[in-house]
Design a protein around this motif. Structure first.
Motif, short mmCIF file in Angstrom:
data_model
loop_
_atom_site.label_atom_id
_atom_site.label_comp_id
_atom_site.label_asym_id
_atom_site.label_seq_id
_atom_site.Cartn_x
_atom_site.Cartn_y
_atom_site.Cartn_z
N ALA A 23 0.83 -1.20 0.00
CA ALA A 23 0.00 0.00 0.00
C ALA A 23 0.87 1.25 0.00
CB ALA A 23 -0.91 0.00 1.22
N SER A 24 0.42 2.23 -0.73
CA SER A 24 1.12 3.50 -0.72
C SER A 24 0.49 4.42 0.33
CB SER A 24 1.02 4.17 -2.09
OG SER A 24 -0.33 4.47 -2.38
N GLY A 25 1.20 5.45 0.70
CA GLY A 25 0.64 6.41 1.63
C GLY A 25 0.99 6.13 3.07
N SER A 26 0.84 7.16 3.88
CA SER A 26 1.23 7.06 5.29
C SER A 26 0.10 6.62 6.20
CB SER A 26 1.75 8.43 5.77
OG SER A 26 0.73 9.41 5.60
N SER A 27 -1.09 6.41 5.63
CA SER A 27 -2.23 6.08 6.48
C SER A 27 -2.48 4.59 6.60
CB SER A 27 -3.49 6.76 5.93
OG SER A 27 -3.78 6.27 4.63
N PHE A 28 -1.59 3.79 6.01
CA PHE A 28 -1.81 2.34 6.02
C PHE A 28 -2.00 1.80 7.43
CE2 PHE A 28 -1.54 -1.97 4.67
CZ PHE A 28 -0.78 -2.64 5.63
N ARG A 29 -1.17 2.25 8.35
CA ARG A 29 -1.20 1.70 9.70
C ARG A 29 -2.51 2.00 10.42
NH1 ARG A 29 -0.22 5.60 13.47
NH2 ARG A 29 0.52 7.61 12.68
N LEU A 30 -3.26 2.97 9.91
CA LEU A 30 -4.53 3.33 10.54
C LEU A 30 -5.70 2.54 9.97
CD1 LEU A 30 -4.13 7.21 10.62
CD2 LEU A 30 -3.61 5.58 12.44
N ASN A 31 -5.44 1.86 8.88
CA ASN A 31 -6.52 1.14 8.19
C ASN A 31 -6.62 -0.32 8.62
OD1 ASN A 31 -7.23 3.37 6.72
ND2 ASN A 31 -6.30 2.69 4.80
N HIS A 32 -7.84 -0.76 8.79
CA HIS A 32 -8.09 -2.19 8.85
C HIS A 32 -7.98 -2.72 7.42
CE1 HIS A 32 -9.56 -1.03 12.73
NE2 HIS A 32 -10.63 -0.43 12.23
N MET A 33 -7.54 -3.95 7.27
CA MET A 33 -7.30 -4.48 5.93
C MET A 33 -7.99 -5.82 5.73
SD MET A 33 -5.44 -2.20 4.43
CE MET A 33 -5.00 -3.14 2.97
N PHE A 66 -6.10 -20.36 5.80
CA PHE A 66 -5.62 -19.03 5.41
C PHE A 66 -5.19 -18.27 6.66
CE2 PHE A 66 -8.63 -18.86 1.48
CZ PHE A 66 -7.90 -19.88 0.89
N THR A 67 -4.10 -17.52 6.51
CA THR A 67 -3.62 -16.67 7.61
C THR A 67 -3.28 -15.29 7.07
OG1 THR A 67 -2.67 -18.59 8.74
CG2 THR A 67 -1.92 -16.41 9.43
N ILE A 68 -3.89 -14.28 7.64
CA ILE A 68 -3.61 -12.89 7.27
C ILE A 68 -2.66 -12.29 8.28
CG2 ILE A 68 -5.63 -11.99 8.49
CD1 ILE A 68 -5.92 -9.90 6.25
N SER A 69 -1.77 -11.46 7.79
CA SER A 69 -0.85 -10.75 8.69
C SER A 69 -0.49 -9.42 8.04
CB SER A 69 0.41 -11.57 8.94
OG SER A 69 1.11 -11.82 7.73
N ARG A 70 0.14 -8.56 8.82
CA ARG A 70 0.51 -7.25 8.28
C ARG A 70 1.84 -6.81 8.86
NH1 ARG A 70 -4.15 -3.30 9.51
NH2 ARG A 70 -2.71 -1.75 8.67
N ASP A 71 2.54 -6.00 8.09
CA ASP A 71 3.79 -5.38 8.52
C ASP A 71 3.64 -3.89 8.26
OD1 ASP A 71 6.33 -4.37 8.87
OD2 ASP A 71 7.31 -6.11 7.99
N ASN A 72 3.31 -3.14 9.28
CA ASN A 72 3.06 -1.72 9.10
C ASN A 72 4.32 -0.96 8.70
OD1 ASN A 72 0.36 -2.02 9.68
ND2 ASN A 72 0.55 -1.38 11.83
N ALA A 73 5.47 -1.45 9.07
CA ALA A 73 6.72 -0.79 8.69
C ALA A 73 6.94 -0.88 7.18
CB ALA A 73 7.90 -1.41 9.43
N LYS A 74 6.38 -1.92 6.58
CA LYS A 74 6.53 -2.10 5.13
C LYS A 74 5.25 -1.76 4.37
CE LYS A 74 10.00 -5.78 5.53
NZ LYS A 74 10.35 -7.18 5.18
#
Length: 121
Positions: A23-33, A66-74
Motif C-alpha cells: 500500500a502507498s501512503g502514510s495512512s496504512f497503519r490506521l486502516n483495517h485491511m 488461510f492466515t492474514i498478517s501485516r507489517d506496518n513498517a513495510k
C-alpha cells in the motif's frame, strides 16, 4: 491509498501460496485491511481481515487454511494460503478502510488490481 496485490500463480491442489499487498501512503497503519476473492461467475467474498492493531478474523469457511498478517513498517499485508483446493481459484484482492464494518462487508468504493490464483486438481 493505492494497493498492489501480488504473489498469485498456478499451484497444484494441496500446495501453498503467499500473497502480498503493498500500500502507498502514510495512512496504512490506521486502516483495517482485508483480503477478498472473486471467482468467475461469483460475487466477491471476504477471505480474511485484520484490524489496524493486528486482530484477525476469518469467515467460517476459510478458517484453518488461510492466515492474514501485516507489517506496518513495510505498508504490506499478507495472506498465507495452505492446502489449496481447486475451489480456491479466483482473483484475490486486498483492500482496507478505517471502518471495520466496511472491511468486513467489502463495500469499499475503489478496488485495485487483484492477483490471479489458479489451483489445479
Amino acid at each position: 491509498v493505492q494497493l498492489q496485490a501480488s504473489g498469485g500463480g498456478l499451484v497444484q491442489a494441496g500446495g501453498s501460496l503467499r500473497l502480498s499487498c503493498a500500500a502507498s501512503g502514510s495512512s496504512f497503519r490506521l486502516n483495517h485491511m482485508g483480503w477478498y476473492r472473486q471467482a468467475p461467475g461469483r460475487q466477491r467474498e471476504l477471505v480474511a481481515a485484520i484490524t489496524a492493531v493486528g486482530s484477525t478474523t476469518y469467515p467460517a469457511s476459510m478458517k484453518g487454511r488461510f492466515t492474514i498478517s501485516r507489517d506496518n513498517a513495510k505498508n504490506t499485508v499478507y495472506l498465507q494460503m495452505n492446502n489449496l483446493k481447486p475451489e480456491d481459484t479466483a482473483v484475490y484482492y486486498c483492500n482496507g478502510d478505517r471502518n471495520w464494518r466496511t472491511v468486513l462487508a467489502g463495500t469499499q468504493h475503489y478496488w485495485g488490481v487483484g492477483t490471479l490464483v489458479t489451483v489445479s486438481s
